[in-house]
Design an enzyme around this catalytic site. Structure first.
Site, mmCIF file in Angstrom:
data_model
loop_
_atom_site.group_PDB
_atom_site.id
_atom_site.type_symbol
_atom_site.label_atom_id
_atom_site.label_comp_id
_atom_site.label_asym_id
_atom_site.label_seq_id
_atom_site.Cartn_x
_atom_site.Cartn_y
_atom_site.Cartn_z
ATOM 1 N N LEU A 516 0.833 -1.213 0.000
ATOM 2 C CA LEU A 516 0.000 0.000 0.000
ATOM 3 C C LEU A 516 0.858 1.250 0.000
ATOM 4 O O LEU A 516 0.445 2.299 -0.473
ATOM 5 C CB LEU A 516 -0.911 0.023 1.235
ATOM 6 C CG LEU A 516 -2.042 -0.991 1.281
ATOM 7 C CD1 LEU A 516 -2.724 -0.967 2.627
ATOM 8 C CD2 LEU A 516 -3.046 -0.710 0.181
ATOM 9 N N GLY A 522 8.736 1.503 7.665
ATOM 10 C CA GLY A 522 8.597 0.204 7.035
ATOM 11 C C GLY A 522 7.535 0.222 5.957
ATOM 12 O O GLY A 522 6.920 1.249 5.694
ATOM 13 N N ASP A 635 6.494 13.594 12.164
ATOM 14 C CA ASP A 635 6.561 13.362 10.722
ATOM 15 C C ASP A 635 5.221 13.648 10.051
ATOM 16 O O ASP A 635 4.669 12.823 9.325
ATOM 17 C CB ASP A 635 7.025 11.918 10.447
ATOM 18 C CG ASP A 635 7.579 11.754 9.031
ATOM 19 O OD1 ASP A 635 7.796 12.782 8.350
ATOM 20 O OD2 ASP A 635 7.787 10.600 8.611
#
Ligand SMILES: *[C@@H]1O[C@H](CO)[C@@H](O)[C@H](O)[C@H]1NC(C)=O
Ligand SMILES: *[C@@H]1O[C@H](CO)[C@@H](O)[C@H](O)[C@H]1NC(C)=O
Ligand SMILES: *[C@@H]1O[C@H](CO)[C@@H](O)[C@H](O)[C@H]1NC(C)=O
Ligand SMILES: *[C@@H]1O[C@H](CO)[C@@H](O)[C@H](O)[C@H]1NC(C)=O
Ligand SMILES: *[C@@H]1O[C@H](CO)[C@@H](O)[C@H](O)[C@H]1NC(C)=O
Length: 801
Positions: A516, A522, A635
């Site tokens: 996706l 990761g 982030d």
């Protein structure tokens, strides 16, 4: 031998004749077409348009129609027999006295070209897409351009008394429920009560470009779609209102059409004429912006039909849904509305009513035309009680302290994210759900206890943090216990974190097959897991960097993330802690990340974007302030904002960067976050506080306003770096330049300016000047005033031109 030669000779002889006949699009008297797949249609001179039989999907029925013959999907632009497709073997013949005659294999005859006055000499498939029948003086006796279906073509003019009518569905050409027509001078889009032709009041006025008030049009307005692909309203006083712009210079490189789609949305499309691999119709203009929020006075059942909900999609097309506990009346017909799955008995006595009925709770759903009672001042409890004990009440809506009771059938249902209301939809409990088996929070209690004990025993720096997370957990549990009384819909909150084995996740993702996206921690894969007896889609994140070492920290972090419930945060469903493998399992959000909708082809509307900005701010306020364990995201960027079915923003990847302790004195050496979004303090050895998220949010907000990336070297010049360019535009009052062609944003100038000012406050280099997320949220919502911001980058000398 002769038998083989003869047909060839025949073709050699006949072919030139055919190509001559077709170079000018002329159809001679006596010419026929037969309803089979391989019949050659009548082509226009250029070959752009064809007249003939089009076979309907999965049916042995044929539509007499005109289509774009050079476009791969042979887009149909006109049809004659939508209500009554012709069986295989039917014939069309061009006759002198009755024009085009359609005869069935059984001999039944119908004229396609009524009425004809005069004698037809020939027909012609014109290069404009118009099929004409003319007399011997070349005067038109009949033309398809005067018989409107669902599409307007360039050079076609729609005068008073004419209307476009939608088809029933993409593949069913019977008369549909929508019309573009003029009535009482107003040129607008309306629903029609079919069968019959009663027209409800418009849900959108073309003449004013909105869906309120009256269209203030005049009965001699003409809708013109000109050769260059401009759609405009020509007023009798000579004024012209351009609705949609084509392309003057390149008009001949494109096909254009304006189609009233089966779902009631009017769209101007164009298609390149050159046949490149993946060319398709692209959208130039769409009205209304949100068909679900159209007018409600005398609007009939609404866009979706009775007892339904209309939800707008990213492409401005509506999606119709039956809310629980309703189902489609006729699964084969999407527009006949929904019916309740139960019959309500008239039980008004409180205790028996509450034994029999309960509510599904949904937010921002309304059926504005179905009230019969309004109650004030009410709260959730009293509003539900009032509906429960009233056997006429199907739904109660609570907004502020007002409670509306609604009756069946519910009409004009819509999802409206500006509503700030809750709907309580009554349903009958079956015997098995009379005592719905709610997950017992016992397991969590125990976990809490264990953590609490270890907290008392431990001495590490993590103790503070764990203590706080336990407090958080405690709050959550108390809060949850309250919630269990509210009803079934809320019990979603009760889910426990599930612990998966690696094998389970390997199976769930079919060996990590479908990727996706890739985040900073990761790769994320799509998967399917069993939950509560049904299959649900999940996003499985395979962590590549193990956070610290040791079990306790991983589990603690996961627990904290798992306990973070907010509608603007992506929900963690479970995790895997198996050998060397560390994975997190999140709920799957169908619409993917915000990045795709800011920088891709499909753009969100201004209104949707502002909603999303507010949603992100709310999520951040929650992370920063509303739990005593402060979570700094570190982030924030569009790739980490996911969108659910309703385009609600949900922040992902929180809690992974670092869970900071309450004192914020710690300084960091390793920069976390993504270039372009990171605050200057990361580079300046300054303390990292929640204000780093405020900075990143400011950059993101600018991107949301402008639908472009912060740094875009392709743009170049003074506009290359958005944070600089935005401040320049603000200072010089050039808001137009900043949002370029975004008419919707420009027409919301006040809001645009407010959002821009807030963004500039957020990207101040000095962290102490940046507002808190709480303040940002209040300013975005318009509750707190905004003041003029200083220059955000007084220290920076680089990057300016
Ligand atoms: C096609 O239509 C245009 C515009 O109405 C007209 O000028 C032209 O003569 C037509 N062509 C034929 C072959 O009839
Ligand atoms: C189109 O829909 C109408 C109404 O639902 C139905 O009666 C008709 O048979 C359908 N036509 C085709 C070709 O499926
Ligand atoms: C919509 O049209 C009405 C009537 O012309 C007008 O008064 C109103 O200001 C318009 N609203 C918007 C949002 O343009
Ligand atoms: C079409 O209309 C637009 C807008 O009025 C105009 O600028 C353009 O010249 C027109 N094109 C033709 C071929 O008439
Ligand atoms: C539901 O409960 C009622 C009364 O307790 C009983 O009469 C009925 O048979 C039950 N229905 C089902 C489907 O179990």
């Amino acid at each position: 031998m002769a038998a083989f030669v003869l047909p060839h000779l025949f073709f050699l002889f006949v072919l030139p004749y055919f190509s001559v006949a077709q170079t000018n699009g002329i159809v001679k008297l006596g010419a026929t077409l037969t309803a089979t797949e391989d019949a050659t249609p009548w082509l226009s001179a250029s070959g752009d348009f064809a007249f003939g039989f089009h076979r309907l999907d999965n049916k042995d029925l044929f539509l007499v129609s005109i289509w774009y013959d050079q476009v791969p999907d042979k887009t149909i632009v006109w049809y004659a027999n939508g209500d009554k497709p012709a069986p295989r073997g039917s014939k069309i013949e061009l006759t002198a006295d009755r024009g085009l005659i359609l005869s069935s294999p059984q001999g039944e005859q119908n004229s396609i070209s009524d009425p004809i006055i005069g004698v037809v000499a020939y027909g012609v498939m014109n290069d404009t897409g118009n099929f004409l029948l003319a007399n011997k003086n070349s005067e038109p006796l009949w033309q398809s351009f005067n018989q409107f279906t669902d599409t307007l073509l360039p050079t076609q003019i729609m005068e008073d008394g004419k209307f476009l009518s939608s088809r029933q569905s993409e593949s069913n050409f019977s008369q549909g429920r929508f019309q573009l027509s003029r009535l009482n001078g107003d040129l607008g889009l309306r629903t029609v009560n079919i069968p019959g032709n009663f027209r409800n009041d418009p849900y959108y006025f073309l003449s004013t470009g909105n869906s309120s008030g009256s269209g203030s049009g005049s009965s001699s307005d003409t809708l013109v779609f000109n050769k260059s692909g401009y759609l405009s309203i020509l007023r009798d006083n000579g004024h012209e209102l351009v609705l949609s712009k084509g392309d003057d210079a390149r008009a001949y490189d494109f096909y254009h059409r304006v189609t009233l789609n089966f779902d009631g949305v009017l769209i101007h499309y164009r298609h390149p004429k050159t046949k490149t691999g993946s060319s398709s119709w692209t959208v130039l203009w769409t009205v209304p912006i949100n068909i679900c929020l159209g007018t409600i006075e005398n609007a009939g059942s609404g866009v979706c039909g009775y007892n339904r909900i209309c939800r707008i999609n990213i492409d401005q097309r509506p999606e119709c849904e039956c809310p629980r506990p309703f189902s489609l009346l006729d699964p084969a017909d999407d527009y006949r509305g929904c019916v309740p799955d139960f019959v309500q008995d008239c039980v008004n006595e409180p205790s028996s009513a509450s034994n029999l009925y309960d509510f599904y709770v949904v937010t921002n759903i309304d059926w504005p035309t179905s009230d019969y009672d309004r109650l004030e001042p009410y709260n959730e409890e009293t509003c539900q009680e009032a509906c429960l004990t009233d056997c006429m009440c199907a739904v109660a809506i609570l907004r502020g302290n007002t409670c509306w009771k609604k009756k069946l059938p519910l009409s004009n249902g819509r999802l409206d994210t500006n509503l700030n209301g809750k709907a309580f939809i009554k349903f009958k409990k079956t015997n098995s759900s009379q005592n719905p088996a709610l997950p017992i929070p016992g397991r969590n209690n125990q976990d809490g206890l264990v953590i609490l004990m270890s907290a008392f025993l431990g001495t590490s720096v993590f103790v503070n943090f764990i203590l706080i997370s336990v407090m958080c957990l405690g709050f959550l549990l108390i809060y949850r216990n309250k919630l269990t009384t509210i009803g079934k819909a809320e019990s979603v909150v009760e889910r426990n974190l599930r612990c998966y084995t690696f094998k389970e996740l390997l199976d769930a993702t079919e060996g990590f097959k479908e990727e996706l996206g890739r985040g900073s921690f990761g790769i994320v894969y799509k998967g399917v897991v069993q939950m509560g007896g049904s299959n649900i889609h999940v996003a499985v994140k395979k962590l590549d960097r193990i956070l610290q070492d040791g079990d306790k920290e991983f589990k603690t972090e996961v627990n904290v993330i798992g306990q973070t419930h907010h509608k603007n945060l992506v929900q963690l469903n479970g995790y895997c802690y198996d050998g060397p493998h560390r994975l997190l399992v999140y709920e799957f959000l169908s619409n993917g990340s915000l990045a795709g909708f800011l920088f891709g082809d499909l753009k969100l509307s201004w209104n949707q974007r502002t909603q999303i900005a507010v949603g992100i701010a709310r999520g951040l306020v929650y992370l920063h302030d509303e739990c005593s364990t402060q979570i700094i995201h570190c982030d924030i960027k569009p790739q980490n904002i996911l969108l659910d079915d309703y385009f609600n923003a949900q922040i992902s990847d929180f809690g992974l960067a670092k869970l900071l302790r309450m004192d914020q004195s710690e300084t960091h050496t390793a920069v976390r976050g993504t270039k372009g979004y990171v605050a200057p303090e990361w580079y300046r050895n300054m303390p990292i506080t929640v204000k780093v998220d405020v900075f990143s949010f400011g950059v993101l907000l600018l991107e949301i306003i402008c639908c472009r990336k912060n740094v875009d070297m392709e743009i170049g010049g003074e506009r290359a770096i958005l944070t600089y360019w935005a401040y320049d535009c603000y200072e010089e009052g050039m808001l137009h330049a900043l949002v370029e062609n975004d008419a919707e944003a420009i027409s919301n100038r006040k809001k645009l300016e407010r959002f821009l000012i807030i963004a500039i406050w957020c990207i101040q280099e000095d962290p102490s000047l940046r507002p808190t997320m709480k303040k940002v949220m209040l300013m975005l919502e318009g509750i707190l005033e905004v003041t003029a911001p200083p220059c955000p980058h007084p220290f920076s000398t680089t990057g300016r031109s």
